[in-house]
Design a protein around this motif. Structure first.
Motif, PDB file in Angstrom:
ATOM      1  N   ILE A 107       2.868 -13.968 -10.455  1.00 40.86           N
ATOM      2  CA  ILE A 107       3.851 -13.250  -9.645  1.00 40.86           C
ATOM      3  C   ILE A 107       3.831 -11.767  -9.992  1.00 40.86           C
ATOM      4  O   ILE A 107       3.836 -10.900  -9.110  1.00 40.86           O
ATOM      5  CB  ILE A 107       5.266 -13.839  -9.829  1.00 40.86           C
ATOM      6  N   GLU A 108       3.772 -11.462 -11.281  1.00 45.38           N
ATOM      7  CA  GLU A 108       3.762 -10.061 -11.709  1.00 45.38           C
ATOM      8  C   GLU A 108       2.455  -9.371 -11.325  1.00 45.38           C
ATOM      9  O   GLU A 108       2.451  -8.188 -10.947  1.00 45.38           O
ATOM     10  CB  GLU A 108       4.019  -9.964 -13.206  1.00 45.38           C
ATOM     11  N   LYS A 109       1.344 -10.081 -11.397  1.00 45.21           N
ATOM     12  CA  LYS A 109       0.063  -9.526 -10.949  1.00 45.21           C
ATOM     13  C   LYS A 109       0.114  -9.240  -9.451  1.00 45.21           C
ATOM     14  O   LYS A 109      -0.408  -8.231  -8.972  1.00 45.21           O
ATOM     15  CB  LYS A 109      -1.077 -10.488 -11.257  1.00 45.21           C
ATOM     16  N   SER A 110       0.759 -10.141  -8.714  1.00 45.84           N
ATOM     17  CA  SER A 110       0.896  -9.965  -7.265  1.00 45.84           C
ATOM     18  C   SER A 110       1.768  -8.762  -6.946  1.00 45.84           C
ATOM     19  O   SER A 110       1.494  -8.008  -6.010  1.00 45.84           O
ATOM     20  CB  SER A 110       1.499 -11.235  -6.636  1.00 45.84           C
ATOM     21  N   ARG A 111       2.815  -8.585  -7.730  1.00 42.43           N
ATOM     22  CA  ARG A 111       3.696  -7.432  -7.545  1.00 42.43           C
ATOM     23  C   ARG A 111       2.903  -6.126  -7.688  1.00 42.43           C
ATOM     24  O   ARG A 111       3.064  -5.187  -6.909  1.00 42.43           O
ATOM     25  CB  ARG A 111       4.834  -7.466  -8.555  1.00 42.43           C
ATOM     26  N   ALA A 112       2.025  -6.079  -8.686  1.00 41.22           N
ATOM     27  CA  ALA A 112       1.216  -4.886  -8.929  1.00 41.22           C
ATOM     28  C   ALA A 112       0.257  -4.627  -7.764  1.00 41.22           C
ATOM     29  O   ALA A 112       0.032  -3.475  -7.373  1.00 41.22           O
ATOM     30  CB  ALA A 112       0.433  -5.042 -10.232  1.00 41.22           C
ATOM     31  N   ILE A 113      -0.293  -5.698  -7.193  1.00 40.20           N
ATOM     32  CA  ILE A 113      -1.192  -5.555  -6.041  1.00 40.20           C
ATOM     33  C   ILE A 113      -0.435  -4.979  -4.852  1.00 40.20           C
ATOM     34  O   ILE A 113      -0.918  -4.088  -4.156  1.00 40.20           O
ATOM     35  CB  ILE A 113      -1.824  -6.916  -5.677  1.00 40.20           C
ATOM     36  N   ALA A 114       0.758  -5.504  -4.598  1.00 43.64           N
ATOM     37  CA  ALA A 114       1.573  -5.013  -3.485  1.00 43.64           C
ATOM     38  C   ALA A 114       1.866  -3.523  -3.652  1.00 43.64           C
ATOM     39  O   ALA A 114       1.733  -2.741  -2.701  1.00 43.64           O
ATOM     40  CB  ALA A 114       2.874  -5.810  -3.396  1.00 43.64           C
ATOM     41  N   GLU A 115       2.249  -3.130  -4.838  1.00 51.31           N
ATOM     42  CA  GLU A 115       2.555  -1.722  -5.097  1.00 51.31           C
ATOM     43  C   GLU A 115       1.318  -0.853  -4.891  1.00 51.31           C
ATOM     44  O   GLU A 115       1.405   0.251  -4.343  1.00 51.31           O
ATOM     45  CB  GLU A 115       3.100  -1.572  -6.515  1.00 51.31           C
ATOM     46  N   LYS A 116       0.165  -1.355  -5.293  1.00 47.50           N
ATOM     47  CA  LYS A 116      -1.083  -0.596  -5.127  1.00 47.50           C
ATOM     48  C   LYS A 116      -1.424  -0.428  -3.648  1.00 47.50           C
ATOM     49  O   LYS A 116      -1.998   0.583  -3.244  1.00 47.50           O
ATOM     50  CB  LYS A 116      -2.219  -1.303  -5.857  1.00 47.50           C
ATOM     51  N   CYS A 117      -1.071  -1.425  -2.841  1.00 53.93           N
ATOM     52  CA  CYS A 117      -1.322  -1.364  -1.393  1.00 53.93           C
ATOM     53  C   CYS A 117      -0.294  -0.486  -0.672  1.00 53.93           C
ATOM     54  O   CYS A 117      -0.453  -0.199   0.514  1.00 53.93           O
ATOM     55  CB  CYS A 117      -1.302  -2.765  -0.786  1.00 53.93           C
ATOM     56  N   GLY A 118       0.769  -0.101  -1.372  1.00 49.22           N
ATOM     57  CA  GLY A 118       1.822   0.688  -0.750  1.00 49.22           C
ATOM     58  C   GLY A 118       2.899  -0.142  -0.091  1.00 49.22           C
ATOM     59  O   GLY A 118       3.706   0.369   0.688  1.00 49.22           O
ATOM     60  N   ALA A 119       2.916  -1.452  -0.399  1.00 44.62           N
ATOM     61  CA  ALA A 119       3.866  -2.375   0.223  1.00 44.62           C
ATOM     62  C   ALA A 119       5.000  -2.728  -0.739  1.00 44.62           C
ATOM     63  O   ALA A 119       4.858  -2.620  -1.963  1.00 44.62           O
ATOM     64  CB  ALA A 119       3.152  -3.651   0.654  1.00 44.62           C
ATOM     65  N   LYS A 120       6.124  -3.152  -0.175  1.00 43.07           N
ATOM     66  CA  LYS A 120       7.209  -3.698  -0.976  1.00 43.07           C
ATOM     67  C   LYS A 120       6.850  -5.144  -1.329  1.00 43.07           C
ATOM     68  O   LYS A 120       5.948  -5.728  -0.746  1.00 43.07           O
ATOM     69  CB  LYS A 120       8.529  -3.623  -0.214  1.00 43.07           C
ATOM     70  N   PHE A 121       7.585  -5.729  -2.287  1.00 41.96           N
ATOM     71  CA  PHE A 121       7.224  -7.057  -2.783  1.00 41.96           C
ATOM     72  C   PHE A 121       8.436  -7.972  -2.785  1.00 41.96           C
ATOM     73  O   PHE A 121       9.549  -7.558  -3.114  1.00 41.96           O
ATOM     74  CB  PHE A 121       6.666  -6.939  -4.205  1.00 41.96           C
ATOM     75  N   ARG A 122       8.197  -9.245  -2.427  1.00 39.62           N
ATOM     76  CA  ARG A 122       9.286 -10.222  -2.428  1.00 39.62           C
ATOM     77  C   ARG A 122       8.753 -11.595  -2.822  1.00 39.62           C
ATOM     78  O   ARG A 122       7.651 -11.973  -2.432  1.00 39.62           O
ATOM     79  CB  ARG A 122       9.945 -10.303  -1.046  1.00 39.62           C
ATOM     80  N   VAL A 123       9.544 -12.339  -3.591  1.00 39.29           N
ATOM     81  CA  VAL A 123       9.215 -13.716  -3.966  1.00 39.29           C
ATOM     82  C   VAL A 123      10.011 -14.651  -3.070  1.00 39.29           C
ATOM     83  O   VAL A 123      11.244 -14.582  -3.016  1.00 39.29           O
ATOM     84  CB  VAL A 123       9.544 -13.989  -5.452  1.00 39.29           C
ATOM     85  N   ARG A 124       9.310 -15.517  -2.329  1.00 38.53           N
ATOM     86  CA  ARG A 124       9.961 -16.451  -1.418  1.00 38.53           C
ATOM     87  C   ARG A 124      10.260 -17.781  -2.120  1.00 38.53           C
ATOM     88  O   ARG A 124       9.541 -18.200  -3.012  1.00 38.53           O
ATOM     89  CB  ARG A 124       9.078 -16.723  -0.192  1.00 38.53           C
ATOM     90  N   SER A 125      11.324 -18.432  -1.678  1.00 37.38           N
ATOM     91  CA  SER A 125      11.737 -19.704  -2.264  1.00 37.38           C
ATOM     92  C   SER A 125      11.048 -20.873  -1.563  1.00 37.38           C
ATOM     93  O   SER A 125      11.148 -21.020  -0.345  1.00 37.38           O
ATOM     94  CB  SER A 125      13.253 -19.867  -2.158  1.00 37.38           C
ATOM     95  N   TYR A 126      10.354 -21.711  -2.316  1.00 33.74           N
ATOM     96  CA  TYR A 126       9.732 -22.903  -1.738  1.00 33.74           C
ATOM     97  C   TYR A 126      10.781 -23.884  -1.257  1.00 33.74           C
ATOM     98  O   TYR A 126      10.655 -24.475  -0.195  1.00 33.74           O
ATOM     99  CB  TYR A 126       8.818 -23.563  -2.773  1.00 33.74           C
TER     100      TYR A 126
END
Length: 203
Positions: free
Chosen positions: A180-199
């Motif tokens: 999740i944290e690695k994904s957050r960093a990718i989103a920030e690098k792309c210039g996007a906001k980040f959100r964790v969705r509930s299964y």
């Protein structure tokens, strides 16, 4: 006929296709045939633009602040209907913000760059990042473009950011916290906001 427009968690959704290049392990359509106030979200035949237009004309959008292209398929699999529907909504209900929930594989699906076309009338683009590297992404999404999908999804995201849309990248809370944290960093690098969705909630 399946529902084209339905309500869920106080939001309004467009179900314009059942086609999708992914078979994600956590996809809500694997769990049930409909969500929200929809009776059925599986189309017997893919809806035409005239059917989508008729559904818009008969729907009460009073008080609706945002409408989301999501449904039981990938909206960009019906790209022409997506573009026409977004344009029609902007003409008829200009105060309604339009969002697309997408896997970000539109360019591979349609064989051409599509971000500019999509962002012309779409205000918010929410891209399912799902996992922080290509191998894990292919494994969890079971997409039909293995080895190419992850990079194409990131390119599409960056292009939507460049177009000036509000862009989010999301993951589902079934992956490890480290990813999740690695994904957050990718989103920030792309210039996007980040959100964790509930299964559990399916969103």
């Amino acid at each position: 006929m399946a529902d084209i427009i339905y309500g869920w968690y106080n939001n309004t959704y467009f179900n314009i296709t059942n086609k999708c290049p992914c078979h994600c392990a956590f996809c809500i359509r694997n769990k049930q045939d409909a969500v929200g106030d929809a009776k059925r979200l599986w189309h017997d035949e893919e809806p035409t633009f005239e059917q989508i237009k008729a559904a818009i004309d008969s729907h009460d959008f009073s008080g609706v602040k945002e409408a989301v292209f999501c449904g039981y398929g990938e909206p960009t699999n019906a790209l022409e209907n997506l573009l026409k529907t977004a344009e029609y909504m902007k003409q008829k209900h200009p105060a309604v913000r339009l969002r697309i929930n997408t896997n970000g594989l539109s360019d591979l699906i349609n064989g051409r760059p599509t971000a500019k076309e999509i962002c012309r009338n779409i205000d918010v683009v929410s891209v399912s990042l799902n996992d922080p590297d290509s191998e894990k992404y292919d494994r969890i999404t079971k997409n039909i473009f293995p080895g190419r999908a992850f990079g194409a999804m990131l390119d599409f995201t960056r292009q939507c950011v460049e177009c000036g849309a509000q862009v989010w990248m999301t993951v589902v809370d079934v992956i490890p916290q480290e990813d999740i944290e690695k994904s957050r960093a990718i989103a920030e690098k792309c210039g996007a906001k980040f959100r964790v969705r509930s299964y559990e909630r399916g969103r």
